[in-house]
Write an enzyme that holds these catalytic residues in place. Structure first.
Site, short mmCIF file in Angstrom:
data_model
loop_
_atom_site.label_atom_id
_atom_site.label_comp_id
_atom_site.label_asym_id
_atom_site.label_seq_id
_atom_site.Cartn_x
_atom_site.Cartn_y
_atom_site.Cartn_z
N HIS A 152 9.31 -12.83 -6.04
CA HIS A 152 8.20 -12.42 -5.33
C HIS A 152 7.28 -11.67 -6.24
CE1 HIS A 152 5.95 -11.30 -1.65
NE2 HIS A 152 5.95 -10.12 -2.02
N ASP A 163 6.89 -14.45 2.98
CA ASP A 163 5.46 -14.51 2.63
C ASP A 163 4.93 -14.83 1.22
OD1 ASP A 163 6.84 -12.25 2.71
OD2 ASP A 163 5.20 -10.95 2.43
#
Length: 389
Positions: A152, A163
């Site tokens: 991430h 996400d």
């Protein structure tokens, strides 16, 4: 991208299909200072442009990039250049003839790069190609888990957040198409969705967990799956939109295409299962709708409605999902109104969110006109304006 018909009003959606929207019941429209505008996208974009000049819009970030991508979709429909000029003016704050100065140390920092191939196509200006090339080269050295999932962030070692795929992979796929780099870009973008999905999915619910930690050292990485414990709505929404966007450019014969369609189908069933029957929207923690403190969140609801509608349009989903998509769209339209100043307000948008426990997700701020929500709203509204389900 084809030209699109004129906007769809809230009242036309609510009145258009009594059978599909029956579960919403008799919803009273929120008080407004004036009648609903004929085109909600135009109203939202015009309001944002009145509130912020490009210089005041904010720094390089994924929420601003998301919003400007939504404004770009509106421009593509209307062909009114002032809307593209605004987008260009913001990007030109960061991009020069030498490209862009950015270390891209997180996936979040890459999302605004989605517009670079599009701006190059629109303007032919070489600086956008140069900046896109710089971002593309970053993928060669960007850190990954042992099975190929992009971290991430450099500071989030060995962590995969749901996400994150939307922040980076649609750019990579689009770059491969626009700049003829298909072998690496198509495979790497689609592979990351597969890797993330393998770690985050919960088959019993048709949802994904928010995050995974390959080391299992994070306090939220509980159990043998090393994933977090809850299904945060917007992470699930980002994931669905990422699959849709990559499928838009992935060749019909690509070996991972079926996997991505399967992800859309998996999530669509979760969307259908957990849609709030009263409002048509979805909860901040998707499967905890009955819990005190949980709340219906606008940006994720926009993402789900978009994913369902595009999935139906492309044939990934059967038409039986159309009522779910319509209820979702109608539910989101309940959260936008025109204020006394003549500007739009979109409410109940979750602020930026890390991984946490149930109380953490419930306690996130509920913002008005936050760019997470404005961008997702425009993407959804342009889909339903162009191709109502």
């Amino acid at each position: 991208m084809s030209e699109q018909p004129s906007g769809v009003s809230r009242r036309s959606v609510l009145a258009g299909s009594a059978a599909a929207l029956g579960a919403l019941g008799a919803l009273a429209l929120p008080g407004t200072a004036s009648a609903d505008p004929p085109d909600w996208s135009r109203a939202v974009v015009d309001s944002t442009m009145k509130r912020f000049t490009p210089a005041a819009l904010g720094g390089w970030s994924y929420p601003i990039g998301l919003y400007l991508y939504g404004q770009y979709l509106f421009y593509r429909r209307t062909k009114e250049h002032k809307y593209l000029d605004y987008v260009v003016a913001w990007y030109d704050r960061f991009i020069t003839d030498d490209g862009i100065s950015n270390s891209f140390s997180s996936l979040d920092s890459m999302r605004a790069g989605q517009m670079l191939p599009l701006l190059y196509n629109e303007t032919g200006n070489a600086k956008y190609r140069k900046a896109a090339d710089q971002l593309r080269r970053r993928f060669d050295s960007y850190p990954r888990t042992s099975d190929g999932g992009m971290w991430h962030a450099v500071s989030r070692k060995e962590q995969l957040w749901g996400d994150g795929v939307y922040m980076a992979q649609p750019f990579l796929a689009l770059y491969g198409k626009v700049f003829n780099d298909p072998t690496y870009c198509f495979e790497e973008s689609a592979k990351n969705l597969d890797v993330y999905f393998g770690h985050l999915k919960e088959p019993a619910k048709g949802l994904i967990y928010h995050a995974y930690d390959a080391t299992g050292s994070q306090p939220w990485a509980t159990g043998p799956g090393k994933h977090s414990s809850f299904h945060w709505a917007r992470a699930v929404g980002w994931f669905g939109m990422a699959a849709i966007d990559i499928l838009e450019v992935l060749p019909a014969d690509h070996p991972r295409r079926g996997d991505l369609i399967g992800i859309v189908q998996f999530l669509a069933e979760g969307y259908r299962r957990y849609q709030d029957p009263k409002t048509g929207r979805w909860y901040q923690v998707v499967d905890h709708g009955a819990d005190a403190g949980n709340w219906l969140e606008t940006s994720a609801s926009s993402m789900y409605a978009f994913t369902l509608a595009r999935g139906i349009e492309r044939g990934y989903l059967p038409s039986s999902y159309a009522p779910v998509a319509r209820r979702g769209y109608a539910g989101v339209l309940q959260k936008v109104s025109v204020g006394a100043d003549g500007l739009t307000n979109l409410t109940d948008i979750c602020e930026g969110t890390n991984v946490g426990d149930l109380a953490f997700y419930f306690g996130r701020k509920r913002l008005t006109n936050d760019f997470h929500g404005l961008g997702a709203f425009l993407i959804m509204n342009e889909q339903f304006t162009r191709r109502p389900v």
